[in-house]
Design a protein around this motif. Structure first.
Motif, PDB file in Angstrom:
ATOM      1  N   LEU A 134      27.518   0.722  -1.687  1.00  0.00           N
ATOM      2  CA  LEU A 134      27.252  -0.546  -2.349  1.00  0.00           C
ATOM      3  C   LEU A 134      26.069  -1.282  -1.729  1.00  0.00           C
ATOM      4  N   VAL A 135      26.005  -1.302  -0.393  1.00  0.00           N
ATOM      5  CA  VAL A 135      24.939  -2.028   0.287  1.00  0.00           C
ATOM      6  C   VAL A 135      24.835  -1.499   1.714  1.00  0.00           C
ATOM      7  N   SER A 136      23.618  -1.532   2.257  1.00  0.00           N
ATOM      8  CA  SER A 136      23.423  -1.116   3.651  1.00  0.00           C
ATOM      9  C   SER A 136      22.621  -2.186   4.381  1.00  0.00           C
ATOM     10  N   VAL A 137      22.827  -2.259   5.688  1.00  0.00           N
ATOM     11  CA  VAL A 137      22.144  -3.256   6.522  1.00  0.00           C
ATOM     12  C   VAL A 137      21.557  -2.537   7.728  1.00  0.00           C
ATOM     13  N   SER A 138      20.283  -2.795   8.020  1.00  0.00           N
ATOM     14  CA  SER A 138      19.652  -2.250   9.217  1.00  0.00           C
ATOM     15  C   SER A 138      18.761  -3.316   9.820  1.00  0.00           C
ATOM     16  N   ALA A 139      18.502  -3.205  11.113  1.00  0.00           N
ATOM     17  CA  ALA A 139      17.659  -4.169  11.827  1.00  0.00           C
ATOM     18  C   ALA A 139      16.396  -3.458  12.305  1.00  0.00           C
ATOM     19  N   TRP A 140      15.248  -4.185  12.232  1.00  0.00           N
ATOM     20  CA  TRP A 140      13.966  -3.611  12.635  1.00  0.00           C
ATOM     21  C   TRP A 140      13.255  -4.597  13.551  1.00  0.00           C
ATOM     22  N   ARG A 141      12.572  -4.074  14.553  1.00  0.00           N
ATOM     23  CA  ARG A 141      11.856  -4.924  15.506  1.00  0.00           C
ATOM     24  C   ARG A 141      10.382  -4.514  15.532  1.00  0.00           C
ATOM     25  N   CYS A 142       9.515  -5.504  15.601  1.00  0.00           N
ATOM     26  CA  CYS A 142       8.078  -5.233  15.674  1.00  0.00           C
ATOM     27  C   CYS A 142       7.610  -5.381  17.109  1.00  0.00           C
TER      28      CYS A 142
ATOM     29  N   THR B 138       7.641   1.146   9.085  1.00  0.00           N
ATOM     30  CA  THR B 138       7.168   1.982  10.184  1.00  0.00           C
ATOM     31  C   THR B 138       5.655   1.906  10.324  1.00  0.00           C
ATOM     32  N   SER B 139       4.945   1.977   9.194  1.00  0.00           N
ATOM     33  CA  SER B 139       3.483   1.926   9.247  1.00  0.00           C
ATOM     34  C   SER B 139       2.972   0.576   9.712  1.00  0.00           C
ATOM     35  N   ALA B 140       3.800  -0.478   9.539  1.00  0.00           N
ATOM     36  CA  ALA B 140       3.401  -1.815   9.976  1.00  0.00           C
ATOM     37  C   ALA B 140       3.748  -2.078  11.436  1.00  0.00           C
ATOM     38  N   GLY B 141       4.334  -1.069  12.093  1.00  0.00           N
ATOM     39  CA  GLY B 141       4.631  -1.221  13.516  1.00  0.00           C
ATOM     40  C   GLY B 141       6.061  -1.592  13.832  1.00  0.00           C
ATOM     41  N   PHE B 142       6.937  -1.578  12.821  1.00  0.00           N
ATOM     42  CA  PHE B 142       8.348  -1.888  13.062  1.00  0.00           C
ATOM     43  C   PHE B 142       9.105  -0.625  13.462  1.00  0.00           C
ATOM     44  N   ALA B 143      10.171  -0.821  14.250  1.00  0.00           N
ATOM     45  CA  ALA B 143      11.026   0.294  14.666  1.00  0.00           C
ATOM     46  C   ALA B 143      12.482  -0.123  14.474  1.00  0.00           C
ATOM     47  N   PRO B 144      13.343   0.798  14.017  1.00  0.00           N
ATOM     48  CA  PRO B 144      14.760   0.448  13.808  1.00  0.00           C
ATOM     49  C   PRO B 144      15.454   0.139  15.127  1.00  0.00           C
TER      50      PRO B 144
ATOM     51  N   ALA C 112       0.816  -1.219   0.000  1.00  0.00           N
ATOM     52  CA  ALA C 112       0.000   0.000   0.000  1.00  0.00           C
ATOM     53  C   ALA C 112       0.848   1.266   0.000  1.00  0.00           C
ATOM     54  N   GLU C 113       1.966   1.244   0.724  1.00  0.00           N
ATOM     55  CA  GLU C 113       2.792   2.434   0.839  1.00  0.00           C
ATOM     56  C   GLU C 113       3.846   2.448  -0.259  1.00  0.00           C
ATOM     57  N   LEU C 114       3.654   3.254  -1.284  1.00  0.00           N
ATOM     58  CA  LEU C 114       4.579   3.288  -2.421  1.00  0.00           C
ATOM     59  C   LEU C 114       4.903   4.723  -2.793  1.00  0.00           C
ATOM     60  N   ILE C 115       6.066   4.906  -3.397  1.00  0.00           N
ATOM     61  CA  ILE C 115       6.411   6.192  -3.971  1.00  0.00           C
ATOM     62  C   ILE C 115       6.933   5.971  -5.375  1.00  0.00           C
ATOM     63  N   ALA C 116       6.905   7.003  -6.182  1.00  0.00           N
ATOM     64  CA  ALA C 116       7.406   6.910  -7.557  1.00  0.00           C
ATOM     65  C   ALA C 116       8.420   8.008  -7.799  1.00  0.00           C
ATOM     66  N   PRO C 117       9.722   7.665  -7.925  1.00  0.00           N
ATOM     67  CA  PRO C 117      10.718   8.686  -8.217  1.00  0.00           C
ATOM     68  C   PRO C 117      10.585   9.175  -9.647  1.00  0.00           C
TER      69      PRO C 117
ATOM     70  N   ALA D 255       8.745   2.310  -6.929  1.00  0.00           N
ATOM     71  CA  ALA D 255       9.766   1.948  -5.946  1.00  0.00           C
ATOM     72  C   ALA D 255       9.156   1.963  -4.552  1.00  0.00           C
ATOM     73  N   MET D 256       9.428   0.949  -3.805  1.00  0.00           N
ATOM     74  CA  MET D 256       8.805   0.818  -2.489  1.00  0.00           C
ATOM     75  C   MET D 256       9.545   1.641  -1.439  1.00  0.00           C
ATOM     76  N   ALA D 257       8.821   2.488  -0.776  1.00  0.00           N
ATOM     77  CA  ALA D 257       9.386   3.246   0.344  1.00  0.00           C
ATOM     78  C   ALA D 257       9.388   2.319   1.546  1.00  0.00           C
ATOM     79  N   TRP D 258      10.371   1.403   1.567  1.00  0.00           N
ATOM     80  CA  TRP D 258      10.311   0.305   2.519  1.00  0.00           C
ATOM     81  C   TRP D 258      10.419   0.773   3.959  1.00  0.00           C
ATOM     82  N   ARG D 259      11.143   1.857   4.212  1.00  0.00           N
ATOM     83  CA  ARG D 259      11.219   2.346   5.591  1.00  0.00           C
ATOM     84  C   ARG D 259       9.844   2.809   6.070  1.00  0.00           C
ATOM     85  N   ALA D 260       9.114   3.516   5.185  1.00  0.00           N
ATOM     86  CA  ALA D 260       7.772   3.975   5.548  1.00  0.00           C
ATOM     87  C   ALA D 260       6.825   2.794   5.737  1.00  0.00           C
ATOM     88  N   VAL D 261       6.992   1.753   4.884  1.00  0.00           N
ATOM     89  CA  VAL D 261       6.150   0.566   5.008  1.00  0.00           C
ATOM     90  C   VAL D 261       6.406  -0.138   6.329  1.00  0.00           C
TER      91      VAL D 261
END
Length: 306
Positions: free
Chosen positions: A298-306, A251-257, A183-188, A243-249
């Motif tokens: 090149l690549v990034s890694v982050s952890a999210w908890r619900c 967050t809206s699903a209840g996950f926190a970094p 549902a949460e999408l953006i278009a660059p 393109a999916m705004a995955w951070r916003a998705v």
């Protein structure tokens, strides 16, 4: 060309691509090779062949891709950094929980080897003292362009059998990204979009060249791993996917970094110290870590908890 593609100007696109075909062969410096792969992806978008990739059309292609993946893992620190850091974040989390089920969502499955290592470590950490082992659910988002059905079958069978051997309840599910529409999408914008595809590809190819990669090995890595990724990104735009705004998705699903541990950061630093080629470095990005080649991420890694 990106603007012509965005407004549906097929004549203009074909004229530009015809000129680029003469000027952008898939050889030479990373800049030219990256531009060539973007050009090929746009050419696919103008034909009926964009329904699926031709890079993995047979069992032999799958075998060649698996060999290319191993070579890429040995030569580039992208996979090792991403896999080790992500796995460490998971291990840090399960150390403080007694949950009976762990559900991993993977947007970059590769061949799944990183999860075999995680299964082994999970059995070692949670299997002491006769404690019951948790069930592990792995959901992988893949595309038809990047993964052949045989490849997914082999990954599922290998991981399932390994989990059985370790006594860990295991469930593997793959979801086709081609039809995934959160549902949460953006278009660059089309210029922005193509530069987002071009620059990471160029940085990655440049880092491989700097490592002195064998020409034949480099060719297989680019054909089976890098070029399909470029096509996925470009064709996703042409099929009107956003393109999916995955951070916003998240967050809206209840996950926190969740901040990565000092051990994860130390592990990443140790990995780079083993590198003979200078130019790689790790930087903190918010609560996560990013691997850079020169000035390019090149690549990034982050952890999210619900």
């Amino acid at each position: 060309m990106a603007k012509a593609a965005e407004v549906g100007n097929s004549i203009g696109r074909r004229e530009i691509l015809a000129r680029l075909n003469q000027q952008l062969p898939p050889i030479g410096k990373p800049f030219l090779r990256s531009a060539s792969y973007l050009k090929e992806a746009l050419l696919l978008a103008l034909t009926d062949s964009h329904q699926g990739s031709t890079h993995l059309s047979s069992p032999l292609d799958v075998t060649l891709k698996l060999g290319a993946y191993k070579s890429f893992s040995d030569l580039s620190h992208v996979l090792q950094f991403a896999n080790f850091t992500a796995t460490q974040a998971l291990l840090d989390e399960i150390a403080s929980t007694t949950s009976s089920c762990i559900h991993i969502i993977d947007f970059n499955l590769g061949v799944g080897g990183q999860w075999a290592s995680f299964l082994q470590e999970l059995a070692h950490r949670r299997g002491t003292g006769n404690a019951p082992l948790p069930m592990l659910k792995l959901t992988a988002f893949v595309s038809s362009a990047s993964h052949h059905p045989l490849e997914l079958h082999l990954t599922r069978e290998n991981l399932t059998q390994f989990a059985v051997d370790l006594g860990i309840p295991f469930e593997f599910t793959d979801i086709n990204l081609d039809v995934f529409d959160p549902a949460e999408l953006i278009a660059p914008s089309p210029n922005e979009h193509f530069m987002n595809c071009f620059q990471p590809c160029m940085f990655l190819l440049d880092s491989l060249d700097a490592a002195g990669t064998n020409v034949d090995v480099a060719s297989k890595i680019e054909r089976f791993l890098i070029q399909p990724r470029v096509e996925d990104a470009v064709l996703g735009r042409q099929k009107a996917e956003k393109a999916m705004a995955w951070r916003a998705v998240f967050t809206s699903a209840g996950f926190a970094p969740v901040p990565l541990s000092n051990l994860a950061e130390a592990q990443a630093d140790y990995l780079l110290k083993r590198v003979q080629v200078r130019g790689f470095h790790v930087e903190k990005c918010g609560m996560g870590l990013a691997l850079y080649w020169q000035s390019g991420e090149l690549v990034s890694v982050s952890a999210w908890r619900c």
